[in-house]
Write an enzyme that holds these catalytic residues in place. Structure first.
Site, PDB file in Angstrom:
ATOM      1  CB  THR A   1      55.241   7.218-106.952  1.00 59.96           C
ATOM      2  OG1 THR A   1      56.281   7.761-107.753  1.00 59.96           O
ATOM      3  CG2 THR A   1      55.262   5.701-107.029  1.00 59.96           C
TER       4      THR A   1
ATOM      5  CB  CYS B   1      61.505   3.564-111.450  1.00 63.41           C
ATOM      6  SG  CYS B   1      62.396   4.778-112.437  1.00 63.41           S
TER       7      CYS B   1
ATOM      8  CG  HIS C   1      59.625   6.779-108.463  1.00 64.26           C
ATOM      9  ND1 HIS C   1      58.503   7.206-109.135  1.00 64.26           N
ATOM     10  CD2 HIS C   1      60.420   6.227-109.405  1.00 64.26           C
ATOM     11  CE1 HIS C   1      58.622   6.910-110.429  1.00 64.26           C
ATOM     12  NE2 HIS C   1      59.785   6.324-110.618  1.00 64.26           N
TER      13      HIS C   1
END
Lengths: 159, 205
Positions: free
Chosen positions: A23, A29, A46
């Site tokens: 990711t 995040c 994620h």
């Protein structure tokens, strides 16, 4: 065959050794890599926000509280044993200098929510790279559970 | 709110595009005056993308970019985000300073210069919108980041993160020699879209 899968924001993917799950560009995040080192099943998610207020919730992987349990369920379906699962987490940064409080808080709130959810689910955190002020990319090797963190500020390291 | 995004008519989109046009035109003029060079802008577009595609808006998710984020406050709050490639930032800074810039190690004064550009652009953009709509929008102090594009874009859209889609009014500023290329995003918060459209007498129900 080894497969490299990119997990986009608000998404998750469950794979099995020797898949590599990636990711890119975690800011505020948080990326959560869950792993069963016996069956070698791994999942990477994620998340963007701590908690879902949306009753329909069409994007469960956007939120920590709906995404993590969902991914665990899919990992068990893929052959993982619930009790073996451990976690490595990264992200939750505060990207902008001198910005409004909303932007400052969200990374921190994401980290707190993820840690709380993992604790409630009895999943130990075996590695982490959290907070600070820089973006991160996670590369999760389901072969052995290593997670490589890449950033412009700190280069590369494994957690 | 989030519903309106799903029910925008072509008239709504045209009006939003026109707001972007007037705002960006004003900003491009201010930008050109500041740099004392020609600055063009692309025709603004109203982009509606699934929220998970936001990190890809400027191209490479992992590319290192320079950006300025401002909060818009007032009757219809939102955010303004400006994104420049490292190369464009170098060219920009070289136009306004007369010494060598190390892009990997930007000095405080260089960061201030970039933030000031953000200030000027968003100030003139909002001025034009205020004049057109009669709204009274202000901008916050600019915030700066130099990092992965994906991390910056996702982190600057948090006020709309609850929505499934992001609505952005987007323009690109380009100078003649394509030495400078910057993305300018105006991102109204949920609920602000109605206020902007209603202020111009456009029905949203």
């Amino acid at each position: 065959m080894s497969e490299t899968v990119r997990v986009k924001m608000a998404e998750y993917h469950v794979g099995k050794s020797p898949d590599v799950l990636i990711t890119i560009g975690l800011g505020s995040c948080v990326g959560i890599a869950l792993y069963d080192d016996i069956s070698k099943v791994g999942g990477l998610i994620h998340i963007m926000l701590p908690k879902s207020n949306d009753t329909e919730n069409l994007k469960p992987a956007k939120y920590a509280d709906t995404g993590i349990p969902l991914m665990i369920e899919k990992m068990v379906e893929a052959g993982a044993v619930r009790e073996n699962i451990t976690a490595k987490i990264a992200g939750g940064a505060h990207m902008f200098s001198s910005s409004g409080d909303m932007v400052i808080q969200i990374g921190k709130r994401n980290i707190e929510a993820v840690c709380q959810i993992l604790e409630d689910l009895n999943i130990p955190i075996t590695g982490e790279d959290l907070g600070k002020d820089y973006g991160r990319t996670m590369e999760f090797y389901t072969e052995d559970g290593r997670v490589k963190i890449r950033s412009y500020k700190k280069g590369e390291k494994f957690i | 709110m989030s519903d309106l995004i799903n029910h925008l008519t072509s008239i709504h989109k045209d009006v939003l595009k026109e707001i972007g046009n007037i705002g960006a035109g004003n900003a491009a003029t201010a930008f050109a005056q500041f740099l004392n060079t020609r600055i063009h802008m692309t025709v603004p577009s109203v982009t509606i993308v699934p929220i998970e595609d936001v990190p890809e808006l400027t191209g490479g998710v992992e590319s290192r970019v320079i950006s300025v984020l401002l909060r818009v406050t007032g009757e219809s709050p939102g955010s303004i985000l400006l994104v420049f490639s490292e190369n464009s930032t170098l060219n920009l800074l070289e136009m306004i300073t007369d010494y060598e810039i190390d892009i990997n190690n930007l000095e405080e004064v260089e960061i201030s210069a970039v933030m000031e550009i953000g200030n000027i652009l968003s100030g003139s953009y909002l001025n034009a919108i205020n004049q057109m709509t009669g709204l009274n929008l202000f901008q916050s102090v600019p915030a700066f980041a130099h990092d992965m594009a994906g991390a910056i874009l996702s982190s600057s859209m948090l006020s709309i993160a609850e929505n499934d889609y992001a609505l952005l009014i987007e323009t690109k500023f380009i100078n003649g020699d394509e030495e400078i290329e910057g993305f300018f995003f105006y991102i109204p918060d949920p609920g602000s879209l109605e206020k902007i459209l209603n202020s111009l007498g456009i029905e949203t129900t």
